[in-house]
Motif scaffolding. Structure first.
Motif, PDB file in Angstrom:
ATOM      1  N   SER A  10       0.831  -1.209   0.000  1.00  0.00           N
ATOM      2  CA  SER A  10       0.000   0.000   0.000  1.00  0.00           C
ATOM      3  C   SER A  10       0.865   1.259   0.000  1.00  0.00           C
ATOM      4  O   SER A  10       1.974   1.262   0.534  1.00  0.00           O
ATOM      5  N   LYS A  11       0.313   2.307  -0.602  1.00  0.00           N
ATOM      6  CA  LYS A  11       0.960   3.614  -0.572  1.00  0.00           C
ATOM      7  C   LYS A  11      -0.093   4.704  -0.728  1.00  0.00           C
ATOM      8  O   LYS A  11      -0.940   4.663  -1.622  1.00  0.00           O
ATOM      9  N   ARG A  12      -0.047   5.697   0.159  1.00  0.00           N
ATOM     10  CA  ARG A  12      -0.896   6.867   0.014  1.00  0.00           C
ATOM     11  C   ARG A  12      -0.038   8.122   0.154  1.00  0.00           C
ATOM     12  O   ARG A  12       0.954   8.132   0.874  1.00  0.00           O
ATOM     13  N   PHE A  13      -0.465   9.171  -0.531  1.00  0.00           N
ATOM     14  CA  PHE A  13       0.278  10.421  -0.550  1.00  0.00           C
ATOM     15  C   PHE A  13      -0.557  11.518   0.105  1.00  0.00           C
ATOM     16  O   PHE A  13      -1.751  11.648  -0.179  1.00  0.00           O
ATOM     17  N   PRO A  14       0.050  12.334   0.961  1.00  0.00           N
ATOM     18  CA  PRO A  14      -0.701  13.448   1.574  1.00  0.00           C
ATOM     19  C   PRO A  14      -0.970  14.541   0.554  1.00  0.00           C
ATOM     20  O   PRO A  14      -0.113  14.893  -0.252  1.00  0.00           O
ATOM     21  N   VAL A  15      -2.172  15.064   0.568  1.00  0.00           N
ATOM     22  CA  VAL A  15      -2.556  16.169  -0.327  1.00  0.00           C
ATOM     23  C   VAL A  15      -3.399  17.158   0.472  1.00  0.00           C
ATOM     24  O   VAL A  15      -3.956  16.819   1.520  1.00  0.00           O
ATOM     25  N   ILE A  59       8.191  -1.175  -5.782  1.00  0.00           N
ATOM     26  CA  ILE A  59       8.982  -2.406  -5.843  1.00  0.00           C
ATOM     27  C   ILE A  59      10.470  -2.087  -5.836  1.00  0.00           C
ATOM     28  O   ILE A  59      11.267  -2.782  -5.182  1.00  0.00           O
ATOM     29  N   LEU A  60      10.870  -1.031  -6.527  1.00  0.00           N
ATOM     30  CA  LEU A  60      12.277  -0.620  -6.550  1.00  0.00           C
ATOM     31  C   LEU A  60      12.667   0.196  -5.324  1.00  0.00           C
ATOM     32  O   LEU A  60      13.837   0.535  -5.157  1.00  0.00           O
ATOM     33  N   ARG A  61      11.692   0.523  -4.508  1.00  0.00           N
ATOM     34  CA  ARG A  61      11.867   1.400  -3.346  1.00  0.00           C
ATOM     35  C   ARG A  61      12.398   2.774  -3.739  1.00  0.00           C
ATOM     36  O   ARG A  61      13.142   3.406  -2.999  1.00  0.00           O
ATOM     37  N   LEU A  62      11.989   3.216  -4.917  1.00  0.00           N
ATOM     38  CA  LEU A  62      12.181   4.619  -5.268  1.00  0.00           C
ATOM     39  C   LEU A  62      11.193   5.460  -4.467  1.00  0.00           C
ATOM     40  O   LEU A  62      11.396   6.644  -4.245  1.00  0.00           O
ATOM     41  N   ILE A  63      10.087   4.818  -4.063  1.00  0.00           N
ATOM     42  CA  ILE A  63       9.106   5.375  -3.140  1.00  0.00           C
ATOM     43  C   ILE A  63       8.989   4.389  -1.989  1.00  0.00           C
ATOM     44  O   ILE A  63       8.961   3.175  -2.203  1.00  0.00           O
ATOM     45  N   GLU A  64       8.925   4.890  -0.780  1.00  0.00           N
ATOM     46  CA  GLU A  64       8.813   4.001   0.380  1.00  0.00           C
ATOM     47  C   GLU A  64       7.358   3.596   0.602  1.00  0.00           C
ATOM     48  O   GLU A  64       6.475   4.455   0.652  1.00  0.00           O
ATOM     49  N   PRO A  65       7.063   2.302   0.709  1.00  0.00           N
ATOM     50  CA  PRO A  65       5.681   1.855   0.939  1.00  0.00           C
ATOM     51  C   PRO A  65       5.210   2.159   2.356  1.00  0.00           C
ATOM     52  O   PRO A  65       6.019   2.273   3.285  1.00  0.00           O
ATOM     53  N   ASP A  66       3.904   2.283   2.522  1.00  0.00           N
ATOM     54  CA  ASP A  66       3.329   2.479   3.841  1.00  0.00           C
ATOM     55  C   ASP A  66       3.210   1.162   4.594  1.00  0.00           C
ATOM     56  O   ASP A  66       3.386   1.109   5.810  1.00  0.00           O
ATOM     57  N   GLU A  67       2.881   0.105   3.854  1.00  0.00           N
ATOM     58  CA  GLU A  67       2.780  -1.213   4.467  1.00  0.00           C
ATOM     59  C   GLU A  67       2.904  -2.267   3.376  1.00  0.00           C
ATOM     60  O   GLU A  67       2.839  -1.966   2.188  1.00  0.00           O
ATOM     61  N   GLY A  68       3.096  -3.527   3.812  1.00  0.00           N
ATOM     62  CA  GLY A  68       3.200  -4.627   2.872  1.00  0.00           C
ATOM     63  C   GLY A  68       4.600  -5.201   2.807  1.00  0.00           C
ATOM     64  O   GLY A  68       5.524  -4.741   3.488  1.00  0.00           O
ATOM     65  N   GLU A  69       4.764  -6.217   1.970  1.00  0.00           N
ATOM     66  CA  GLU A  69       6.043  -6.899   1.784  1.00  0.00           C
ATOM     67  C   GLU A  69       6.383  -6.975   0.312  1.00  0.00           C
ATOM     68  O   GLU A  69       5.501  -7.154  -0.537  1.00  0.00           O
TER      69      GLU A  69
END
Length: 318
Positions: A10-15, A59-69
């Motif tokens: 999962s990933k969410r971005f603050p707006v 998947i590349l961790r160019l963005i850090e996930p909020d949760e998951g594996e």
């Protein structure tokens, strides 16, 4: 064992967190799960904005996930320290969508393609130049092109340069983020054939992102369909086209143009617009546009469950 396993990512971005606006979040990726085997191509399809590209960057961790594996060869990349993640990136590379903006216009091709070799301490000088020349020829470009700048090439040639940059480290996994969407149709076929040939030669695995099911049909072994941050169906390519179960998949496939004028395909038209990812619908995200919705669809989000060999669907009506 699968080369890659993604579990409830999962990933969410603050707006909207200005002085007078209430803080909100855009849910880009919502608990997606899938796996990828060695020498396999998995298609990731869906409308623009559904989270396909974000999933690749997670998947590349160019963005850090909020949760998951994110399990790569059994190692959870979400638990790997930032200073060690570079070791895994040697085995995972990305081909970007835009062959124009993804190449530095101030650098020559030798510098662009050879940069990963220097970053990872693999080769410099004459050895680097030799490796760059070899990989350029593998992707259908001449070795003497090393001295040129990106603006001297066509769109298809630039994308070949991007592919060469991704292959120079001899990775196991390539994430192709809509690699042909910015190219002419004739050039698209050349790049798709090239990627297919390279998969066999280098024993590569691909995650192929696209919104065009017509392209994905010729490339992928399995296809995962995304809608508003969630995966709604996963199946082998022919199974998905011939025996799809989810109403959204049905709508996507009915929109694929048919080249034979004799064949008539029933159109399955959706009503309304894609809801906002900032305030997605409750329950199943697709239910406001689904002509087959039931009462439970607006209350409970369906989980993926298996309806056939390697065929998974997230829908209450199945």
């Amino acid at each position: 064992m699968a080369l890659l396993e993604v579990q409830r990512l999962s990933k969410r971005f603050p707006v909207g967190h200005g002085l007078f606006s209430r803080k909100a979040y855009l849910q880009a990726v919502d608990r997606i799960s899938f796996h990828l085997c060695e020498n396999e191509t998995l298609g990731l399809v869906g409308e623009s904005g559904c989270g396909k590209s974000t999933a690749c960057r997670l998947i590349l961790r160019l963005i850090e996930p909020d949760e998951g594996e994110i399990l790569f060869n059994g190692t959870d990349l979400c638990q790997v320290e930032p200073e060690r993640i570079r070791l895994f990136r040697r085995q995972m590379q990305i081909i970007f969508q835009d062959p124009y903006s993804s190449l530095n216009p101030r650098k020559r091709v030798e510098e662009i393609v050879g940069a990963p070799l220097e970053v990872h301490g693999i080769a410099r000088g004459i050895e680097k130049k030799s490796k760059v020349a070899d990989i350029l020829e593998k992707v259908g470009l001449r070795a003497e092109y090393m001295s040129r700048y990106p603006h001297e090439f066509s769109g298809g040639q630039r994308q070949r340069i991007g592919i060469a940059r991704a292959l120079i480290l001899n990775p196991k996994l390539i994430l192709a983020d809509e690699p042909v969407s910015a190219l002419d149709v004739s050039i698209q076929a050349q790049i798709i054939n090239l990627l297919d040939d390279l998969r066999e030669e280098f024993r590569l695995s691909y995650i192929f992102v696209s919104h065009d099911l017509g392209v994905v049909e010729h490339v992928c072994d399995r296809i995962a369909v995304m809608y508003l941050g969630r995966i709604v169906e996963i199946a082998p390519d022919r199974e998905l086209y011939d025996n799809h179960k989810h109403p959204y998949t049905k709508a996507l496939i009915s929109a694929v143009p048919v080249t034979d004028p004799v064949i008539k395909r029933d159109r399955f038209l959706l009503q309304g617009e894609v809801p906002s990812a900032i305030s997605p619908p409750s329950g199943c995200h697709f239910h406001p546009r689904c002509p087959e919705r039931q009462e439970i669809c607006s209350k409970q989000a369906p989980e993926l469950y298996e309806v056939g060999p390697q065929h998974w669907v997230a829908c209450h009506r199945i």
